[in-house]
Every structure is written in C-alpha cells, then in structure tokens.
Scaffold this active site. Structure first.
Site, PDB file in Angstrom:
ATOM      1  N   ARG A   1       0.753  -1.276  -0.013  1.00  0.00           N
ATOM      2  CA  ARG A   1      -0.039  -0.026  -0.133  1.00  0.00           C
ATOM      3  C   ARG A   1       0.924   1.455   0.063  1.00  0.00           C
ATOM      4  NH1 ARG A   1      -2.563  -3.162   3.718  1.00  0.00           N
ATOM      5  NH2 ARG A   1      -4.307  -4.455   2.772  1.00  0.00           N
TER       6      ARG A   1
ATOM      7  N   ILE B   1       3.410   2.000  -1.810  1.00  0.00           N
ATOM      8  CA  ILE B   1       3.575   2.105  -3.269  1.00  0.00           C
ATOM      9  C   ILE B   1       2.363   2.771  -3.736  1.00  0.00           C
ATOM     10  CG2 ILE B   1       3.921   1.272  -5.476  1.00  0.00           C
ATOM     11  CD1 ILE B   1       6.560   1.207  -3.552  1.00  0.00           C
ATOM     12  N   ASP B   2       1.338   2.292  -3.348  1.00  0.00           N
ATOM     13  CA  ASP B   2       0.105   2.739  -3.943  1.00  0.00           C
ATOM     14  C   ASP B   2      -0.242   4.209  -3.497  1.00  0.00           C
ATOM     15  OD1 ASP B   2      -1.649  -0.391  -3.186  1.00  0.00           O
ATOM     16  OD2 ASP B   2      -1.188   0.387  -4.922  1.00  0.00           O
ATOM     17  N   SER B   3       0.331   4.574  -2.349  1.00  0.00           N
ATOM     18  CA  SER B   3       0.211   5.876  -2.007  1.00  0.00           C
ATOM     19  C   SER B   3       1.293   6.710  -2.836  1.00  0.00           C
ATOM     20  CB  SER B   3       0.709   6.104  -0.418  1.00  0.00           C
ATOM     21  OG  SER B   3       0.423   7.306  -0.081  1.00  0.00           O
TER      22      SER B   3
ATOM     23  N   GLY C   1      -0.392   7.474  -6.021  1.00  0.00           N
ATOM     24  CA  GLY C   1      -1.510   8.494  -5.809  1.00  0.00           C
ATOM     25  C   GLY C   1      -0.955  10.059  -5.746  1.00  0.00           C
TER      26      GLY C   1
END
Lengths: 353, 347
Positions: free
Chosen positions: A169, A171-173, A176
């Site tokens: 997550r 990395i997802d941020s 974003g």
C-alpha cells in the site's frame, strides 16, 4: 482533526478510482479543497469496502475510511445505459475525471476520454494503471508488488536471506501522489490553453522514477548500513563493524545505541509500527489527526504531510469518508436539477445503486 | 513519439528560483522545469553538485556565484519570481530573502538527518521499512527514494498554490513546509490507520504478494483465490484447485509455503518473460523482478521513452495520452552575463 484547505475550492472532480492508488491521489485533491465526487456502485464494490468490511458492513472499513476522507459518494451503475448517460452528463459539468481501472475499461463503458471530451472539451482526465495506457504491456494488470518489481525496487530491497521485501500500500500511496501531480498539471494546462487533455500515469514509472538515481547507476545499490536486532527491537547502523551483531544481541536498543555511538558509530533506532501510533486519548501530533465517522466512531488517521502557512488561510475539518451512496440525491439535485428526465430514467432503471 | 516544447507546458512563463540544496530541492526544481517553468538555480561556485544533482540541474538556468556575491545575486534573481525552493535553515540569510521577495510561494524542505545514510534513516524512522511486514527484517531501499517522495509532494503543493494564486504581486507568500519523514509516514496511512484502529492486531490481507524463483531470476505475483485458480491451470496442475489445502483464501494463507513450492516447481523451468507473458495473457497479475540496470531497457519503458539518451530516468511518471512527455529543454549553461548584471561586476 484532519484538515482541509480551500486552495482548490471550486474544482470539481468525478472520481472513478478504487482500492488504494487512485483514492490516495484524489485524497490529496480533497484535502486541498477540491469537491471530489466518488462514483461507486453496489454492483461492483470498491475492494476496500468489500474485502475489509467489519461485520459485513461496507461502511465499516478502516482502509476505505483512511483514503477517502473529505470525499462525497454517489452510487451509479455505469454498466446500465441510463447510468452511463447520467455519468456523461455529470462529466460535462466537472473539471477533472480520475480513474485507475485497467486500460480500456472506461472506453468499454462508453466513458473514455474521447467520449467525455466530446461532452466537455475543457475536461482533464487522469488515468492510472500498472504500466500505462500505451506500449507493449498496456494491457497488463498489476498491483503494487508488481510495480515495485518492474520499477527496480524489489530487486534491491532484500532481507539477509535474499528474499525481496514486499511493498504494497505504501507504493499505492506514491502512485497517488503522481496522480495528484498529473491532475494539477492537467488542470493548469487546460486553464492556460482552454483545451482539456488526458494524462496517463504508470505505476511502473512511479517506482522507477523514485529509484531514478539507482536506475541510472548514479547511486550505489548496496546500502551503506544495515539493521541489527537488539533484545527489544531493531537499530540501523551505518558502515557497521563486524562485532555489532554480537553487541546488539545482548542489549536493548537504547543501550546498544549509546554503546555504539560512544564508539563513534552512526546509529539510529528503528521503530516498530506500534511505536509510530499516537498515544490513545491525546491529541495526535501532525500529520496525524482525528476523524469522527458516523459508523466507525472517532479514530485517528494521517492527513496531509504538507504544512501550509499564510495568514488568510483557514483550515477546516475534512468530513469523514462517505457512506456508500450517501450523497447521491444531493449531488443530483445540485448538479442535474435541469435534467429531471435523465435522473428519473436512471432511477427507474435501477442505475442509482 | 515526440517531446512537446516545454514553452507550452502548464507552467510556461512561470519563474521559479531554486536556491541550491539537496536532492529534494533539486528534484522539485527539475520537475517544475519539465512542466515548462523557467527555473533559475543559484548556487555557490564553491559547491560540488556531483553526478546525481548534476543531472537534476538539467533544464535550469544555472548561476554559479562566488560566496561573497551570493546574497546580491540571489536578491536580484528573486525579484519577479513566482516561487522559491530551498532547504530550510541551510542558509538563513537566503531564506529571509526568499520570504521577503514577493514570491507567491516559498517551498521549504527541512530538518532531515545528515550523512550517507540519511535517506535510509528517514525510511526506517517513518516506519516504511516494516509497514508491510510487521515483525519482519527492516529493509530500506538504496538511493534517495524518501527525498524523491518529498519532492513530488512539494511539486503538488506548488501546483495547487499556482492554481489558487493570480500573477499579481503578493504581500505575503504561501509558505509550504515539507519534511521527507512526514511524507514517508503519510505513505503508510492505510496500514498505520488500521493498526491504530485495530489496536495493533493485523488481520491478514486477502492476497499473497509472492516472489517466485524462475529459471533466470524472479517473478512477482499477486495471488488471490481467483488468481490461484488461474495459476493451477497455467502450471498444469488443475487438480490443485480442489485441493483442501487451498480451498479458500484463508487456507491458501495457512499453506502459503506449500502453494509457493507448487508454483516454483513449474516456474523454475521457465524464464521470467515467458511466465509474465503467459500470466498476463490470462489476466493474472505477474511481472519480472527487474534489477535497476534492467529497468531502462524494459520494452514498456523504452516505448514510453522513460529514459533519455544518457540513460537518465524521467522525474515525472506520466505522459500525455498521445504519448508525449513533458521534458525540460536543456538550459544548463551558466548565464555569466546575467550573473554579472545582477552583481554589478564585469563577467
């Protein structure tokens, strides 16, 4: 509180993002004051609502609640023609559309950039996907662990036994943030030229850019230090001598730090996750803030890490993440009061769910 | 695929001053230059920028100034600038100049640890090294990832300020303060919020993020129960779909080692590229674990012109839909004429 600032007041976003990366990006826009309208559907729930719902309650997901602060939620089934038509009309009245489905998904729904920009020539659209909308891997599906592998991070972040560390997550941020930067770039360009545009964010490129100096060979891939386990946790030591492991194994962290620093080493404690959490019952320090959620109660989360200061700037409390479809009626009245037949048709067709 | 003129980028005609700083400052300046801004880097002639900062200085007008002339030159360059980027407290006098210059935004990066390990220390202190594997061995990546993260957040802040600010002179700047440690902490938002809400207990994620040994390296695979059904057909063992050890996602998690063994038994006979193609053709998320040296030559990144002729990666990880990428034109030659005008001395 988790605060919101009025920098992007008046910017209206139709937000098709889901799960982690996309919502993290539109969260930045929401906390900067944009009106982010999240398009959801009971026919296909956000995975954060579906897979992480406490007691089966889709409004009781802490992961969803953490990345959707400050947004509004409407439920529209885009697979029904009446739902799609309603979304096309809404897209004609917003500044920005953001999505992070697999490439081609929005086009198959009749909601691709070509469809939307015909309705709204000034529209900015940001699409985010594993490898981008173009190229030989444009149809690849992926999640954060895949991006981190394809961007060069997994190969160089390994445990002593050689296994790569999983980054998910976080990395997802980072994706974003790239989405938010692309969105603002697009909005400024559209304002400058009077013409909308479509921006294409690649998860693989986000990781590769963050590792840019290593990818370019300008920074070494071998770390200058490593971590050692002490009796009560970990420390990080730069350029460790051979005997550090032995010293650490018998001492607690703070003792080990003192001993090693006295010997001239550069050393720091490595906090466990629990140590990063604010103390219960106390006002959390920034960037932490409190959220008062109508279903989940009051809890702490992390707001924007940006500290803004200007004497005329007034920070207000960002609303909590929305309940599913909470704002459907409000948004339709606010934005489509001149389209009663369209709204009625969508409602009759069961497309507002 | 062509590169657009940056004079047409979203920050075309907008002037920024970068007061020479570290990686985050230089990356921000470079990103703004890529978006079409006219970025003037003012640095002391005694400073050594090194290879990494030297790349990040591309696309900027560079003023290399003797120490004693620095304040005067900086003051001159700051006049009329929309924004200033600097490392907080590195040079208090220059910071005061920036704050009083009439710029609409002053972006300050600050209060970071010093030394070779600074980036790793920030990564560890913000919990990023264990966020996905609590109780596991903490690992920080090499390079300057936390500073890149801080820079991207700074770019967003500048763009949002630009959106909300006209070109008229301002009496008070928007002061934006960013630390890499806060940015890294925020990247842990979902997991940290969950940990705080659930009192530290962590339910298992309903998927496996695996690294599978292949004949020529490793493959990253995201496996939920649906993808497991695809995998067992790919590896030629459809009977595993009915195996009670893997009957549900919870069972898969309980028998992860056995699941990995089944997959690796097949993967080790095939190359990463083969497996990646077969999986992706079926819609199963999988990708080769690329070493940093392999990233630039990945066909996807080559197609998208992610690196330039010298092998330097793009700073901004997005393109316009027609495939063009905003990239600064090279303005890296020091402008001696401008420096002499500002300092009042002959070049």
């Amino acid at each position: 509180m988790i605060g919101s600032l009025p920098l992007l007041r008046g910017v209206r976003v139709l937000d098709f993002t889901w799960i982690a990366a996309g919502p993290s990006g539109t969260l930045m826009l929401a906390l900067a004051g944009a009106d982010v309208i999240k398009v959801e559907s009971r026919a296909k729930l956000d995975n954060y609502r579906k897979n992480f719902a406490k007691e089966g309650d889709v409004d009781r997901s802490v992961l969803f609640a953490s990345v959707n602060v400050g947004k509004r939620s409407i439920t529209v089934d885009a697979k029904k023609p009446e739902g799609r038509d309603l979304l096309l009309e809404l897209a004609g009245r917003v500044d920005l559309v953001v999505e992070n489905f697999s490439p081609g998904a929005m086009e198959r729904l009749g909601l691709g950039f070509a469809d939307l920009s015909r309705r709204n020539p000034r529209l900015v659209m940001v699409s985010s996907s594993a490898a981008g909308q173009s190229g030989p891997k444009r149809e690849y599906s992926g999640f954060a662990s895949i991006f981190s592998a394809q961007g060069g991070l997994a190969a160089v972040a390994r445990r002593p036994d050689g296994t790569p560390v999983r980054f998910s997550r976080s990395i997802d941020s980072r994706v974003g943030t790239a989405i938010a930067v692309a969105a603002m770039s697009g909005l400024l360009q559209a304002r400058r030229t009077g013409t909308g545009l479509h921006l294409d964010v690649s998860g693989q490129e986000v990781v590769a850019a963050a590792m840019g100096d290593v990818v370019a060979g300008a920074s070494p891939i071998e770390p200058s230090g490593r971590c050692f386990k002490c009796a009560d946790g970990w420390i990080y030591v730069e350029a460790p001598e051979d005997d550090v492991a032995g010293i650490c194994s018998t001492l607690e962290r703070d003792e080990a730090v003192s001993v090693l620093r006295a010997a001239g080493s550069s050393v720091w404690e490595v906090p466990e996750t629990a140590e990063l959490l604010p103390a219960r019952g106390e006002e959390p320090p920034p960037p932490w803030g409190s959220v008062a959620h109508p279903v989940m109660g009051t809890f702490v989360s992390i707001g924007s890490p940006i500290r803004w200061a200007r004497s005329d700037l007034v920070e207000t409390s960002a609303p909590p993440a929305p309940r599913l479809g909470e704002h459907t009626d409000d948004v339709l009245v606010e934005m489509l009061s001149d389209q009663v037949p369209l709204v009625d048709a969508a409602r009759s067709a069961g497309a507002l769910r | 695929m062509s590169e657009p003129e940056t004079a047409t980028g979203p920050l075309a005609g907008v002037r920024f001053v970068e007061l020479a700083g570290g990686f985050a400052v230089a990356t921000t300046g470079r990103a703004l230059a890529d978006l079409g801004a006219e970025v003037t880097l003012v640095m002391r002639s005694s400073s050594d920028r090194g290879k990494v900062l030297g790349f990040l200085d591309g696309g900027k007008r560079t003023l290399s100034v003797a120490d004693e002339e620095f304040p005067g030159v900086a003051a001159g360059v700051l006049t009329g600038a929309f924004g200033v980027i600097l490392d907080r407290s590195a040079d208090p006098a220059s910071e005061r100049l920036a704050l009083g210059s009439g710029a609409a935004v002053v972006l300050r990066f600050g209060a970071e640890p010093a030394g070779r390990s600074a980036a790793a220390v920030i990564f560890h202190r913000a919990g990023q090294s264990m966020i996905d594997t609590p109780g596991g061995f903490p690992v920080a990546p090499p390079g300057n990832l936390p500073y890149y993260d801080a820079a991207m957040t700074g770019v967003f802040a500048v763009l949002a300020t630009r959106w909300s600010t006209s070109d008229a002179p301002v009496s008070e700047p928007m002061v934006v303060d960013i630390t890499a440690e806060d940015v890294e902490l925020a990247h842990g938002r979902p997991d940290l919020t969950r940990a705080a809400y659930e009192g530290g207990s962590k339910e298992r994620d309903p998927f496996l993020a695996l690294f599978l040994r292949c004949r020529d390296g490793e493959l990253a695979a995201h496996v939920n129960h649906s993808y497991w059904s695809d995998w067992v057909y790919i590896i030629g063992k459809p009977e595993l779909d009915a195996d009670p050890r893997f009957a549900s996602m919870a069972d898969l998690l309980d028998h992860q080692a056995e699941a990995v063994a089944e997959l690796e038994d097949w993967c080790e006979k095939h190359t990463r590229d083969e497996i990646e193609r077969v999986c992706q053709a079926r819609g199963v998320p999988a990708g080769s674990v690329l070493n940093p040296g392999e990233v630039a030559s990945d066909p996807q990144l080559v197609h998208r012109r992610f690196t330039n002729e010298s092998g330097w990666p793009a700073i901004l990880p997005f393109v316009l839909s027609e495939g063009t990428r905003w990239i600064a034109q090279d303005r890296s030659k020091p402008d001696l004429r401008l420096a002499s005008e500002l300092s009042g001395s002959a070049p």
